[in-house]
Structures are given as structure tokens and as C-alpha cells.
Design an enzyme around this catalytic site. Structure first.
Site, PDB file in Angstrom:
ATOM      1  N   ARG A  45      15.841  -2.034  -5.463  1.00 26.42           N
ATOM      2  CA  ARG A  45      14.623  -1.396  -5.969  1.00 26.42           C
ATOM      3  C   ARG A  45      14.338  -1.802  -7.410  1.00 26.42           C
ATOM      4  O   ARG A  45      13.204  -1.717  -7.875  1.00 26.42           O
ATOM      5  CB  ARG A  45      14.750   0.132  -5.858  1.00 26.42           C
ATOM      6  CG  ARG A  45      13.559   0.896  -6.436  1.00 26.42           C
ATOM      7  CD  ARG A  45      13.495   2.348  -5.960  1.00 26.42           C
ATOM      8  NE  ARG A  45      14.771   3.038  -6.123  1.00 26.42           N
ATOM      9  CZ  ARG A  45      15.209   3.575  -7.266  1.00 26.42           C
ATOM     10  NH1 ARG A  45      14.484   3.467  -8.368  1.00 26.42           N
ATOM     11  NH2 ARG A  45      16.373   4.191  -7.302  1.00 26.42           N
ATOM     12  N   TYR A  94     -14.333  -2.073  -8.887  1.00 26.04           N
ATOM     13  CA  TYR A  94     -13.767  -1.714  -7.588  1.00 26.04           C
ATOM     14  C   TYR A  94     -13.695  -0.196  -7.468  1.00 26.04           C
ATOM     15  O   TYR A  94     -13.013   0.473  -8.258  1.00 26.04           O
ATOM     16  CB  TYR A  94     -12.397  -2.346  -7.437  1.00 26.04           C
ATOM     17  CG  TYR A  94     -11.745  -2.149  -6.093  1.00 26.04           C
ATOM     18  CD1 TYR A  94     -12.473  -2.288  -4.919  1.00 26.04           C
ATOM     19  CD2 TYR A  94     -10.402  -1.838  -5.991  1.00 26.04           C
ATOM     20  CE1 TYR A  94     -11.875  -2.116  -3.676  1.00 26.04           C
ATOM     21  CE2 TYR A  94      -9.785  -1.669  -4.763  1.00 26.04           C
ATOM     22  CZ  TYR A  94     -10.532  -1.809  -3.609  1.00 26.04           C
ATOM     23  OH  TYR A  94      -9.939  -1.632  -2.387  1.00 26.04           O
ATOM     24  N   ASP A 160      -8.973  -6.457 -15.100  1.00 21.47           N
ATOM     25  CA  ASP A 160      -8.783  -6.771 -13.691  1.00 21.47           C
ATOM     26  C   ASP A 160      -9.320  -8.179 -13.485  1.00 21.47           C
ATOM     27  O   ASP A 160     -10.528  -8.416 -13.516  1.00 21.47           O
ATOM     28  CB  ASP A 160      -9.525  -5.762 -12.815  1.00 21.47           C
ATOM     29  CG  ASP A 160      -9.253  -5.959 -11.326  1.00 21.47           C
ATOM     30  OD1 ASP A 160      -8.939  -7.098 -10.927  1.00 21.47           O
ATOM     31  OD2 ASP A 160      -9.390  -4.994 -10.565  1.00 21.47           O
ATOM     32  N   LYS A 185      -5.795 -11.584  -2.622  1.00 23.77           N
ATOM     33  CA  LYS A 185      -7.014 -12.384  -2.580  1.00 23.77           C
ATOM     34  C   LYS A 185      -6.687 -13.862  -2.804  1.00 23.77           C
ATOM     35  O   LYS A 185      -5.880 -14.439  -2.098  1.00 23.77           O
ATOM     36  CB  LYS A 185      -8.015 -11.849  -3.605  1.00 23.77           C
ATOM     37  CG  LYS A 185      -8.216 -10.326  -3.569  1.00 23.77           C
ATOM     38  CD  LYS A 185      -8.694  -9.825  -2.221  1.00 23.77           C
ATOM     39  CE  LYS A 185      -9.151  -8.372  -2.258  1.00 23.77           C
ATOM     40  NZ  LYS A 185      -8.086  -7.397  -2.572  1.00 23.77           N
TER      41      LYS A 185
END
Length: 360
Positions: A45, A94, A160, A185
Site C-alpha cells: 500500500r 469537469y 488539471d 485519457k
């Protein structure tokens, strides 16, 4: 040594020094526990060699220290949780980002601003988030100027960078503290991975983001991380074809009856082009336009053989998404079209045919 070109950097980014008899690209490491004694790897982790390889690759392209996440939203939410003070968000970015803040960070005082501005004073602001070009409207804002204003007020600034990609725009060089993106993307590029990243200009910020990932358990799978690294190698080639296709499609759409609100920052006619050309290194394959109604969008997609209805973008295949169906506050007929890597002549012919059916 002069800086290597984009294609060379993509192909070689994040690769280990060559060792005879070993693979060119290391296989994903699936271990959750490790023999103790290594300074980094003890528990799955907290760290993983496959993550580190992709982080080195993306960090070299972004120009900072990268931390990978299992999705773009996991990445951006980690950045949002650093906010101490008011939060400034794009009102036309977004929509899930705004929804996340409303649902999960309700104690934050939020100011929403259109990407094109006007932008308010940043006094008392802890974090400014930009999205440029914005998704889905493709408006552009001045990263350098806004970063200077944010820093003068004591705020951090994040960008972003999903639409632009690390090859299209380098926010950290323009003054940003964070570059964040959905690598689902264009970076991974094959519509088979969900992944994201945050790249930081300051190692202390990167350590904070990395700690947040460990504590929250928001960790990426090694196989998905490996796939994204593999896809990154062709990013330069894919972006070049996608941008060429977007330019050709823009010309078709600009004279098509019934098409309004056409946006692509790469077009000299676009209202954001002058600013985009100053701060972007290259343009991508995403365009936005409006058809008269949702029914017109359905007819357009039904008539197209090469443009597939899908809600992501940046992949090999051309896709189109009617954004209003997901909750974006946009016109019902607004389409975000992602030009893929098909032959330009084929894609243009297909879109001309699909548009011609809208008049019948």
C-alpha cells in the site's frame, strides 16, 4: 546535452538502466509484502516498483515529482484535500470535481469562476484549481499570470492538465504547484486503463501527496500502472495524428449547417487560440461543438461508422460524447468529440457523411 525530443523522451521515460538478459520494459510487480531492508519497498500500500517506474516517466515529462493514483478523480481529490482556506474552482470544468467538493468537503468555502474569467482576488484562498483547456468547453486561462497572483496571496495553484497532456502543456514550468491529470485519457491512450497522477514542483508537496495516498489506500494496481507506462511510449505519435485529425475535422465542422459553438484551441479562429499558443507546446485531438438537439446527436452517431459514442476521450478510436446526459450544465446538443488515430481522409469522409444525414 540538448533536451531530447518528445518522442524519444516518451519511449525511454522511466526505463531502468539496461542489464543484459533482462526485458526492455520491466514486468509489473504484484507483491503486497517484501523482504524487509529496502529503503522503499516493505508493504504494497505504501510503494511499488511499477508505480515508481511510471512516476519517473511522467515526472520527467511534467518536470517535477510524480505520484500515481488509481484514477484521475483519486488524484485530484488528493490535491483538493490539501486546501487550507477558501477554494477556487472552475465553474465550467469537469463537473464531477465540483460534485466531489460539495459532497465530501462541505466545510470548504468555495468560489466558482469561469475559466475565461474574470478571476477574483485570491486573498484568503488556500488553493486555486485551473482546468485549461477546460472540459468540455475548451476555454483557456493564463496559468503564469494566475499562478503569480495566487502565490502573491499565499495560495497554492493546481492545473488539471488532462486535456493538454504533459506533452501539450507543462504547468509546473508556467508556475503551478501541482499538475494533475486523468491518465485514463490520452496518456495511456488505449481505452483500457483507469489511472491518474499528481506531479508536484516541490518535493515536500509530493511527500504530502504520497502520504495521503498511503493513508487513504487510494493505490493503483500494478498491472494498470504497467499498461499506462506501455501506452505512454506512443503518446507523441498518437497526439500528432489526433491533432492533425482534429484540425481537419474542425474545418469540416466550421462550415457544416446546424453546427454552432465550435471550439478547438488549435484553430487560429478560436477565441482562446492566442493565449493557448503562448502557453501550450502543442494541441490535442479534442473538439467541442453543438448540434440543435439530443436527437441530432443520436442521428449523427448512428450515421457514423468511425465515431463511437463513448464518455472518455484521448484514445486511439474517435469518440463523441453528449455531455448533458451526464449532468454537465451545458446545452443538450453539446458534443465533445475526441479525434482518434484513424487515417485523416477516412475520418473526414465519415464525419461529412454523418453530418449530411442531419438535413434529411
Amino acid at each position: 546535452m540538448t533536451e531530447l525530443g518528445d518522442g524519444t523522451r516518451c519511449v525511454h521515460a522511466g526505463l531502468a538502466d539496461p542489464v543484459p538478459g533482462t526485458p526492455l520494459l520491466a514486468s509489473p510487480v504484484f507483491g503486497t509484502g517484501y523482504h524487509l531492508g529496502h529503503p522503499s519497498y516493505g508493504y504494497g500500500r505504501a510503494d511499488n516498483p511499477t508505480w515508481r517506474a511510471l512516476e519517473e516517466a511522467i515526472g520527467s515529462l511534467d518536470g517535477g515529482e510524480c505520484v500515481v493514483f488509481p484514477s484521475g478523480m483519486a488524484a485530484i481529490s488528493a490535491v483538493l484535500r490539501t486546501c487550507e482556506g477558501r477554494l477556487v474552482l472552475p465553474s465550467d470544468g469537469y463537473f464531477v470535481t465540483r460534485s466531489y467538493v460539495q459532497s465530501e468537503l462541505p466545510w470548504l468555502e468555495v468560489v466558482e469562476v469561469p475559466t475565461a474569467g474574470p478571476w477574483p482576488s485570491f486573498d484568503g484562498v488556500g488553493l486555486v484549481l485551473l482546468e485549461t483547456p477546460s472540459n468540455p468547453g475548451l476555454d483557456v486561462c493564463d496559468i503564469t499570470a494566475l499562478a503569480a497572483e495566487a502565490h502573491a496571496a499565499g495560495a497554492l495553484l493546481a492545473v488539471d492538465n488532462t486535456t493538454a497532456t504533459p506533452l501539450g502543456q507543462r504547468p509546473l514550468q508556467l508556475g503551478a504547484d501541482f499538475a494533475v491529470a486523468s491518465d485514463t485519457k490520452a496518456l495511456a491512450g488505449h481505452s483500457d486503463v483507469v489511472l491518474g497522477h499528481v506531479t508536484c514542483s516541490d518535493p515536500a508537496l509530493a511527500a504530502r501527496i504520497r502520504e495521503s495516498r498511503t493513508f487513504s489506500g487510494s493505490v493503483p494496481g500494478p498491472f494498470e500502472t504497467w499498461l499506462a507506462h506501455r501506452g505512454l511510449g506512443t503518446l507523441d505519435l498518437r497526439l500528432a495524428r489526433q491533432a492533425a485529425n482534429a484540425s481537419a475535422v474542425y474545418k469540416v465542422l466550421s462550415s457544416a449547417p446546424g453546427v454552432t459553438g465550435l471550439r478547438w484551441p488549435g484553430a487560429p479562429e478560436d477565441p482562446s487560440h492566442a493565449l493557448a499558443a503562448r502557453q501550450m507546446r502543442r494541441f490535442g485531438g479534442v473538439l467541442t461543438f453543438c448540434l440543435p438537439s439530443a436527437a441530432h446527436v443520436d442521428r449523427f452517431l448512428a450515421a457514423s461508422s468511425l465515431v463511437t459514442g463513448a464518455t472518455s476521450f484521448g484514445g486511439l478510436h474517435s469518440t463523441a460524447d453528449r455531455r448533458a446526459q451526464w449532468g454537465d450544465p451545458v446545452p443538450e446538443g453539446l458534443v465533445r468529440l475526441s479525434a482518434g488515430c484513424e487515417d485523416t481522409e477516412d475520418l473526414v469522409a465519415d464525419i461529412r457523411t454523418a453530418l449530411s444525414t442531419l438535413d434529411t
